[in-house]
Scaffold this active site. Structure first.
Site, PDB file in Angstrom:
ATOM      1  CB  SER A 143      25.133  17.510  13.008  1.00 51.40           C
ATOM      2  OG  SER A 143      24.685  18.753  12.508  1.00 51.40           O
ATOM      3  CE  LYS A 152      23.480  17.120   8.668  1.00 55.49           C
ATOM      4  NZ  LYS A 152      23.878  16.647  10.014  1.00 55.49           N
TER       5      LYS A 152
END
Length: 850
Positions: A718, A761
């Site tokens: 990611s 996140k």
């Protein structure tokens, strides 16, 4: 302890006294003086000079009677002269017992004024004296050493600093402890207990007990020298408690040994009696056991196959002698068959409103899980006969996975059982052992069913992701049958060797990671992802569940403490960093314990804990929120990361230096993250013309990529877009926009792929003060599941390809022209080529030599 009395009795019985006085009873040996008598004794005037009698292993206290054997010539002369005179002497203890002829420096400075009560001539010609302490003195100076010590002395004042109720409480406590010691010690006379309880003078009681303590002479001397009465009390109580602990332990050991012997003798005696009675009556104990099992079998509702097996085993048991090893194996097997709840079910309460209320009472949020349980109840209510689903709660630690199982059982009105699969490596733990093995037992599934007592419990399999495998088999393979709704109606345990219906059991597994769960097992479960809590959810959980629980556990009430909402938020942001609420509960407990200490000490009856008071109870803040770095130089990008404790921002740094085109990657990165860096470099090199990156930048400049917090391992795809942004920034000299963070996986074709942990996140980005986050286009569905109040004013931008993405994240104007920075003249290029060639030659030589 209390050995002076025995010495006095022996002296009186053995010796010939040189006076008309005799100790005929215990009271004379231990005078039970009153408070006034003790005070009068303590107020005796200390003469200016005293003959000093050194003692080897005894410390004399005021009021205490002590027998002393006199052997040294100096001491014999002193005692004779004193006895013929006023019978007053000074008694001082030696520092070292081994010294036969001590000097003044070998004696302590503090001693006791004593009165000689008796001088006794022993049969062997030696002399013994019985002396009684009167008051404490201090030696000023020795004025004579021959024929015996003589010294100038002065009064040594000792304070009585407590009185009233406090004094009575201390005296009662010390009497009770000393009495317990007397009762536990087999060698102490019973009269000692009477003497202790009849002493009315606190000072004499303390002196009497201190004199008889089973401690070193140095410790006894320390007690004598303590001026404060309260400090002496505390010291004596400390020694008494140690002695009591030793005696209790000794008594426990002695009683245990005795009880073991007595129990063996008792069992043998009863067995012999039982055998004789049974023989006289013609009864057989084995037959009685079989009859009891038959009676249980007749009352038990068993499936036909299980009943047939039980009857067959009972017939075998009747033919097996009690002394045979098989008797116990068969008996245990039949007991297991009869103890299992074959056709016993608890009645479900199919009230959807009640179930929703129970779930809301126990847990705040978790709407997806609650919705799934309500759906299951609704279908069960309509269909009445439905296979239970296999659920798997997947999420970080501390989000309430295990406690949620208990709430589901309460909502369904079912029994609840759980066992942990963490660390299990033996397949037999699930399926059980075959009866051919010694000590064979059923597996954990069957044990849990027996313990639950019903065939439709809520059975929680905790930590299913932490199951291991070795030469004893793979337990996850055994779970395939258990957790398959199409097969578990005929689960077979190796010990039972019968099919057991598990289809009505509501299995709930919990896991922190899905990667370690084998794919076939994962496919059989309905995965329900439990995300980490937002700050708003944590505040509500703290108010509704955690804080009331901690207030009760720490002995407080709502009238003693109030924790403000800003304080709870401060604890969440600055003292915990987690997805769940486990550490939050611990910190709330710390605050409650701090307030409880103040309430218990009568310093406060009520305490309102706000933001300013938190440091008093929790200390300095533990975590600092990283505000997105305002990058003043190219080569720094802000990424978003997922951790087991929640989301976090991640800085990617890139720099270049003159070299030969090598890439250095640091920051304890995993293989996947390193591959993302290689992908980013390959993509930029292939599209260098589009982004105005000189070709020399890849040939004659070394690239260094670093991710801070180097002590923390990092991995995952990611961070691909963040690494790409940092590298593109350093090569194009265009800074990354400082208010923006990003996450996503990159490919060589220029695509940006979706990643996980979006909610955590996004929360990390908002917490860090960022204005915008860039996410892969295919993660749009994840953002829709996030509440609007959680997003707030945070702007979410979606990206699909890397070309457009770089134009969005990089500033338009470069800090300096990349061609001017990276282009080298031909002379410099030749130098670089030669250096690279020499370096490669050296490396090749090293390899050949090795």
């Amino acid at each position: 302890m209390f050995d002076n009395y025995e010495k006095l009795k022996n002296l009186t019985n053995m010796g010939e006294t040189e006076s008309d006085e005799n100790f005929e009873d215990f009271e004379q040996a231990i005078p039970l003086m009153s408070e006034d008598e003790a005070q009068e004794l303590n107020n005796v005037e200390v003469p200016d000079e005293l003959p000093i009698l050194p003692l080897k292993n005894t410390v004399l206290y005021p009021g205490v009677v002590v027998p002393i054997t006199v052997g040294r010539d100096k001491s014999l002369q002193l005692v004779k002269e004193a006895y013929e005179g006023d019978k007053t002497i000074g008694v001082i203890t030696q520092r070292e017992e081994e010294i036969e002829n001590p000097d003044p420096q070998d004696l302590y400075q503090i001693g006791t004024l004593a009165k000689i009560l008796k001088l006794i001539k022993m049969p062997d010609g030696s002399r013994s004296v019985v002396i009684q302490g009167q008051t404490v003195f201090k030696i000023a100076d020795f004025i004579q050493q021959d024929p015996y010590f003589r010294a100038s002395v002065e009064q040594y004042e000792r304070d009585m600093d407590i009185s009233g109720v406090e004094l009575d409480a201390h005296i009662r406590s010390i009497k009770e402890t000393a009495t317990k010691i007397v009762n536990l010690s087999p060698n102490l006379p019973s009269e000692a207990e009477v003497a202790i309880n009849n002493i009315t003078s606190p000072a004499f009681l303390l002196n009497f007990i201190a004199s008889n303590l089973n401690v070193s002479v140095a410790d006894k001397q320390k007690i004598l020298e303590i001026k404060s009465f309260s400090d002496r009390l505390e010291k004596v109580m400390e020694f008494l408690n140690k002695e009591l602990q030793v005696l209790n332990l000794s008594e426990e050991i002695r009683s245990k040994v005795k009880s073991d012997i007595d129990e063996q003798q008792r069992d043998f005696y009863l067995r012999q009696q039982m055998k004789a009675i049974q023989e006289a009556l013609g009864e057989d104990a084995e037959q009685n056991e079989v009859d009891e099992l038959k009676e249980q079998l007749n009352e038990k509702d068993l499936p036909d196959k299980a009943r047939e097996t039980a009857e067959k085993e009972l017939r075998r048991l009747e033919r097996t002698p009690n002394s045979s090893p098989n008797y116990g194996i068969i008996h245990s097997y039949i007991e297991w068959l009869l103890d299992l709840p074959w056709n016993e079910y608890s009645e479900d309460i199919l009230d959807l409103d009640r179930a929703r209320k129970v779930l809301d009472e126990d847990h705040y949020g978790l709407e997806k899980v609650k919705k799934r349980i309500i759906q299951y109840l609704a279908v069960l209510k309509l269909k009445q006969d439905m296979r239970a689903p296999i659920l798997c709660f997947y999420g970080p630690p501390g989000v309430g996975k295990t406690s949620l199982g208990k709430s589901i059982a309460r909502a369904l009105n079912r029994n609840f059982e759980r066992f942990s699969l963490g660390g299990i490596r033996d397949e037999a733990e699930i399926r059980g052992h075959r009866r051919t093995y010694i000590g064979a037992m059923p597996g954990r599934i069957i044990k849990a069913m027996k313990k639950a007592g019903k065939s439709n419990p809520v059975l929680m399999l905790d930590e299913v992701d932490k199951v291991g495998s070795d030469f004893r088999g793979d337990p996850t393979s055994a779970l395939l049958e258990v957790l398959d709704p199409e097969q578990n109606n005929s689960f077979s345990d190796n010990y039972l060797e019968l099919e057991y219906d598990l289809s009505k059991v509501l299995f709930i597994a919990t896991a922190n990671h899905l990667d370690t769960i084998p794919a076939p097992l994962r496919d059989r479960m309905e995965i329900i992802h439990i995300n980490g809590y937002t700050q708003h959810e944590k505040v509500q959980i703290a108010k509704q569940h955690l804080l009331p629980k901690q207030i009760e556990e720490n002995g407080l009430t709502d009238d003693n403490i109030k924790l403000t909402t800003p304080a709870i938020k401060r604890i969440i942001d600055q003292y915990t960093r987690e997805s769940g609420v486990r550490n939050l509960e611990r910190r709330l407990g710390d605050v409650c314990r701090g307030v409880a200490a103040e309430v218990a000490a009568d310093k406060a009856d009520y305490r309102k804990v706000g933001v300013n008071e938190l440091e008093q109870y929790l200390g300095k803040r533990k975590f600092f929120t990283e505000v997105a770095e305002r990058t003043e130089v190219p080569g720094v990008a802000t990424g978003l990361a997922w951790t087991p404790y929640g989301g976090d921002i991640l800085f990617i740094e890139a720099s270049v230096s003159q070299g030969s085109g090598k890439i250095h990657i640091t920051g304890q990165l995993g293989d996947v993250m390193k591959e993302s860096a290689m992908l980013a470099v390959s993509y930029l090199r292939a599209h260098s013309d589009k982004y105005d990156i000189p070709e020399d930048a890849f040939k004659y400049w070394d690239l260094h990529i670093h991710v801070p917090k180097g002590a923390v391992p990092k991995d995952g795809p990611s961070a691909g877009v963040s690494i790409l942004s940092a590298i593109a920034s350093i090569f194009t000299q265009r800074k990354v926009k400082h208010t923006m963070a990003m996450t996503g996986e990159i490919t060589l074709r220029g695509l940006i792929l979706p990643v996980g942990g979006i909610k955590e996140k996004v929360l990390a980005a908002r917490r860090s003060g960022l204005k915008e986050v860039m996410l892969p286009e295919k993660n749009k569905k994840d953002v829709h599941e996030i509440e609007k109040e959680v997003l707030g004013d945070l702007k979410v931008t979606y990206m699909e390809r890397m070309e457009k993405f770089l134009d969005q994240v990089l500033e338009n104007e470069p800090v300096q022209d990349a061609y001017e920075l990276f282009n080298l003249d031909e002379e410099e290029k030749n130098i670089r080529r030669k250096q690279t060639k020499d370096q490669d030659s050296k490396e090749a030589t090293v390899i050949m030599n090795n």
